[in-house]
Design an enzyme around this catalytic site. Structure first.
Site, PDB file in Angstrom:
ATOM      1  N   TYR A  85       0.885  -1.172   0.000  1.00 54.83           N
ATOM      2  CA  TYR A  85       0.000   0.000   0.000  1.00 54.83           C
ATOM      3  C   TYR A  85       0.916   1.214   0.000  1.00 54.83           C
ATOM      4  CZ  TYR A  85      -3.077   3.662   1.656  1.00 54.83           C
ATOM      5  OH  TYR A  85      -3.771   4.842   1.765  1.00 54.83           O
ATOM      6  N   GLU A  99      -2.940   7.813  -3.957  1.00 52.64           N
ATOM      7  CA  GLU A  99      -3.058   6.532  -3.254  1.00 52.64           C
ATOM      8  C   GLU A  99      -2.952   5.390  -4.261  1.00 52.64           C
ATOM      9  OE1 GLU A  99      -6.893   5.365  -1.516  1.00 52.64           O
ATOM     10  OE2 GLU A  99      -5.815   4.982   0.352  1.00 52.64           O
TER      11      GLU A  99
END
Ligand code: GDP
Ligand code: MN
Length: 387
Positions: A109, A197
């Site tokens: 992530y 993101e």
């Protein structure tokens, strides 16, 4: 402002950030044509909406043949996708991204966002990326790593290298990671992003880092200097009332209560919402008409507020500074007449040309309720809608 994944990946390419080969498609035929251009035999069919959580909701499918691409494209295009990030009503899928499949070795992530207290950019990453990142954040908060970076200084390579080691990125991928994180940081600053993101950011089985997903939000206040980004706006993905309001320079956010409020200034608008809550009701919207509201702007603001069928009453709370109370009063009178207002209207106005404003309202013959203080105004509208 939000953009689609495929658009975010185009921006990534401009900053030399590796992404899979892929094409945006608006029909099943286009999707099949796109897939036929790839050399591999695994394809990914991805719904393009301004919300994440698509994988779990059936909006991302791995196809093992062109026939499967056709099948998934037909089922996903036009579907109403409900994910934990959409409204409960869901979002209609109008566009797809057809990508070449990637052999995933490991899912990380990665994100960049603004950390207001430190006035820095926060790099957040985890070696446990993928669709369950929210669960990782809850059950193993230590698995989420953070690094604050000062945007006014050079990119801190040494600290970022230590950050990569904290993430257990394999040594032979460290240079790639360092370069990629630096490019994400450059993109964030140069494009005035408020969020980048990437989940998952993958290390492929052959050892390359690739951004498999992409979400980028931009600061609306900087759009005036980002014409390329403004072109990527997709109005189909935005709340129609909010779009209409922004065209008139009004800041409007729809909420789920029943008292509409029209206020000048964001702080006063927040305080007005609080005071409505204090007296036991809920605001139907946030609406800041700004410092330079004209009569037309006020009329438009009324129309937008009243298009929300849950509204049972309106509270107008104006502080006349640069804005003159008489201008607002004229706008109120015009709007109430034009719209034949049928719900109770409470007005509290204070400041520049206050007396003149009150005079205009009382001469108008409209049945509105005047209030002196904010708490009086809130109490009056709450009791008016409860009658
Ligand atoms: P989101 O659920 O909206 O965040 O959509 P993502 O783009 O993250 O896709 C969901 C999941 O699909 C990812 O976490 C991956 O596990 C999987 N996925 C996406 N692209 C590929 C691919 O090219 N190959 C493989 N094997 N899996 C993929
Ligand atoms: Mn994702």
């Amino acid at each position: 402002m939000k953009i689609h994944e495929y658009q975010a990946k185009q921006v990534f390419r401009q900053f030399s950030i590796p992404v899979p080969k892929g094409f945006a498609c608006f029909s099943v035929e286009e999707s099949v044509d796109a897939a036929e251009k790839f050399s591999g035999s695994i394809y990914v069919v991805k719904a393009q909406i301004h919300a994440g959580g698509r994988g779990k909701a059936g909006g991302v499918k791995i196809a093992k043949s062109i026939d499967e691409v056709r099948k998934y494209a037909s089922s996903i295009l036009g579907m109403n996708l409900i994910t934990h990030q959409t409204s409960p009503k869901g979002q209609l899928v109008r566009r797809l991204l057809i990508e070449e499949g990637v052999d995933i070795g490991h899912e990380y992530y990665f994100s960049l966002l603004i950390d207001r207290p430190s006035q820095k950019i926060c790099m957040v990453a985890s070696s446990q990326g993928g669709m369950d990142i929210e669960e990782v954040a809850n059950s193993q908060p230590d698995a989420i790593k953070r690094l604050l970076i000062d945007p006014g200084l050079d990119f801190p390579k040494d600290e970022v290298l230590r950050f990569c080691r904290d993430l257990n990125i394999p040594t032979n991928a460290e240079d790639q990671a360092l370069e990629m994180f630096g490019n994400f940081f450059r993109l964030f600053c140069e494009k005035d992003a408020s969020l980048v993101e990437v989940n998952p950011l993958v290390l492929t089985k052959s050892g390359s880092l690739v951004a498999l997903d992409a979400k980028v939000d931009f600061d609306d206040n900087s759009l005036y200097r980002q014409p390329d980004i403004v072109e990527l706006r997709d109005l189909d993905e935005e709340n129609p009332d909010e779009v209409r309001a922004s065209n008139f320079g009004l800041s409007y956010i729809a909420l789920d209560g029943d008292i509409a409020c029209l206020v000048n200034g964001a702080g006063l608008a927040m305080a007005t919402m609080d005071v409505i809550k204090l007296y036991g009701a809920s605001p139907a919207n946030f609406l800041d008409v700004g410092g330079g509201a004209t009569r037309d702007k006020v009329t438009e603001a009324f129309k937008i507020m009243l298009s929300n069928k849950s509204v049972k009453g309106i509270l107008v709370n104006i502080f006349g500074g640069i804005m003159h109370c008489d201008t607002i009063a004229e706008g109120l009178v015009a709007a109430s007449r034009e719209l034949s207002l049928s719900v109770p209207l409470v007005v509290r106005m204070s400041g520049t040309n206050e007396k003149l404003g009150h005079q205009i309202l009382s001469d108008s013959g409209l049945s509105l309720i005047l209030a002196g203080s904010m708490s009086e105004a809130a109490q009056k509208i709450v009791s008016a809608v409860r009658q």
